[in-house]
Design a protein around this motif. Structure first.
Motif, short mmCIF file in Angstrom:
data_model
loop_
_atom_site.label_atom_id
_atom_site.label_comp_id
_atom_site.label_asym_id
_atom_site.label_seq_id
_atom_site.Cartn_x
_atom_site.Cartn_y
_atom_site.Cartn_z
N VAL A 108 2.03 -5.05 9.20
CA VAL A 108 1.10 -5.75 10.10
C VAL A 108 1.85 -6.76 10.96
N GLY A 109 2.90 -7.33 10.36
CA GLY A 109 3.69 -8.30 11.11
C GLY A 109 4.73 -7.68 12.02
N GLY A 110 4.79 -6.35 12.06
CA GLY A 110 5.72 -5.68 12.96
C GLY A 110 7.07 -5.35 12.37
N TYR A 111 7.24 -5.61 11.08
CA TYR A 111 8.53 -5.30 10.46
C TYR A 111 8.65 -3.80 10.20
N ARG A 112 9.87 -3.28 10.36
CA ARG A 112 10.10 -1.84 10.20
C ARG A 112 10.06 -1.43 8.75
N LEU A 113 9.50 -0.26 8.55
CA LEU A 113 9.49 0.35 7.22
C LEU A 113 10.06 1.76 7.31
N TYR A 114 10.79 2.16 6.28
CA TYR A 114 11.43 3.47 6.25
C TYR A 114 11.04 4.18 4.97
N GLU A 148 0.82 -1.20 0.00
CA GLU A 148 0.00 0.00 0.00
C GLU A 148 0.86 1.26 0.00
N ARG A 149 2.18 1.13 0.30
CA ARG A 149 3.09 2.28 0.33
C ARG A 149 4.30 1.94 -0.53
N PRO A 150 4.20 2.18 -1.82
CA PRO A 150 5.29 1.80 -2.73
C PRO A 150 6.60 2.50 -2.42
N ASP A 151 6.55 3.63 -1.67
CA ASP A 151 7.78 4.34 -1.33
C ASP A 151 8.43 3.79 -0.07
N ALA A 152 7.75 2.87 0.59
CA ALA A 152 8.27 2.32 1.83
C ALA A 152 9.47 1.42 1.56
N LEU A 153 10.42 1.44 2.50
CA LEU A 153 11.65 0.65 2.38
C LEU A 153 11.75 -0.29 3.58
N THR A 154 11.92 -1.54 3.30
CA THR A 154 12.25 -2.45 4.39
C THR A 154 13.67 -2.13 4.85
N ILE A 155 14.07 -2.69 5.97
CA ILE A 155 15.42 -2.42 6.46
C ILE A 155 16.47 -2.97 5.49
N GLY A 156 16.10 -4.05 4.79
CA GLY A 156 17.02 -4.60 3.80
C GLY A 156 17.20 -3.67 2.62
N ARG A 157 16.09 -3.10 2.14
CA ARG A 157 16.18 -2.16 1.03
C ARG A 157 16.87 -0.87 1.44
N LEU A 158 16.66 -0.44 2.69
CA LEU A 158 17.37 0.75 3.20
C LEU A 158 18.87 0.49 3.25
N ALA A 191 7.15 3.57 9.74
CA ALA A 191 5.93 2.77 9.97
C ALA A 191 6.34 1.33 10.19
N ARG A 192 5.36 0.48 10.42
CA ARG A 192 5.61 -0.95 10.57
C ARG A 192 4.56 -1.73 9.78
#
Length: 303
Positions: A41-47, A4-14, A38-39
């Protein structure tokens, strides 16, 4: 959530975007330096894009040596980068001075082939405080110059000026200080210097001793140097002519006594070290000229 947030980065992508390890980013995030935007639903960090800029700022501040607390203060606005930088400049200056001292000590150890005990002594001498260095020199002056009176220019030159390292000494100055401190702490050197000065200093009501001029009249050294450069040996007639020019009717035996006392004391070595510690130009070592002159005076006395 990420879809839902195409600009969001997982910690791996960051990590891929910034070139930093995931472990480092996770640590910074846990410390509150780079909180997730943000996080899932499973609690993973998003940047997001701002997180990338924040990571770059944190990386820059850390590479410049700032601690986590200092970085946190900058990020929170409690301190400016300029304020923190000012503190670190002072700290780095102190660290640089310490490293320069260490380098100077190690260079001296390498040059001398010093033992472990000598190395420890040189390190202590190099790291003395300004007050401790002053105490060493003051004790030397009291023992060597104390109680001397008269108009001796040698006394004036050697006893009144300060001898200390500047706030930001060069490795050469530190090396010279180590050697000078070892020299002036040597009881034998102090005794020999005192003897030379007593022979060079007039007692109250008396004229200056005949040999006193040897240790301050650089023109004597210059003239001897000129004659030596011409290949004249101390036993040749030209050397006798030079003695007549320099000393005329002066008591040459007294001149020789004073000269030999200074040579034995190592007055030239002391003079050169003092100049190097103070960062001043020192005229070339005149030991060769003074030895030549002593030989000439001895030969003339036997003639």
């Amino acid at each position: 959530m990420e879809d839902e947030r195409p600009d969001a980065l997982t910690i791996g992508r960051l990590a891929h975007r910034t070139g930093l390890p995931v472990r480092t980013l996770r640590f910074w995030s846990d410390e509150g330096l780079v909180p997730p935007a943000a996080r899932t639903v499973g609690g993973y960090r998003l940047y997001d894009g701002e997180s990338v800029a924040r990571v770059e700022l944190v990386r820059t501040l850390r590479e410049l040596g700032l601690g986590l607390d200092e970085v946190r203060r900058v990020l929170s606005g409690r301190s400016t980068v300029a304020e923190v930088a000012e503190v670190h400049v002072a700290a780095l200056d102190a660290q640089i001075r310490s490293l320069e001292v260490s380098r100077a000590v190690l260079a001296t150890v390498s040059k001398r082939g010093s033992t472990a005990e000598e190395t420890a002594l040189m390190n202590r001498l190099a790291r003395l405080s300004a007050a401790e260095r002053k105490q060493i020199i003051d004790e030397f002056k009291v023992e060597v110059f104390g109680g001397l009176h008269g108009e001796s220019r040698l006394y004036d030159r050697m006893s009144t000026f300060s001898i200390d390292l500047p706030d930001d000494p060069t490795p050469e100055q530190v090396d010279a200080w180590i050697e000078l401190a070892e020299l002036v702490r040597d009881p034998g050197f102090r005794t020999r210097m005192r003897t030379m000065l007593e022979l060079s200093t007039p007692s109250p009501g008396n004229a200056r001793p005949p040999g006193a001029s040897i240790w301050w009249a650089r023109h004597i050294v210059q003239r001897v140097g000129e004659v030596r450069a011409g290949g004249v040996a101390p036993e040749e007639p030209a050397a006798a002519d030079l003695l007549s020019e320099l000393f005329a009717d002066t008591d040459r035996a007294a001149v020789l006594v004073c000269l030999e006392a200074g040579i034995e004391a190592g007055a030239e070595r002391y003079r050169g070290l003092v100049a190097r510690v103070r960062g001043q130009y020192a005229s070339p070592d005149a030991s060769g000229e003074l030895d030549w002159l002593a030989r000439a005076l001895r030969f003339a006395g036997r003639a």
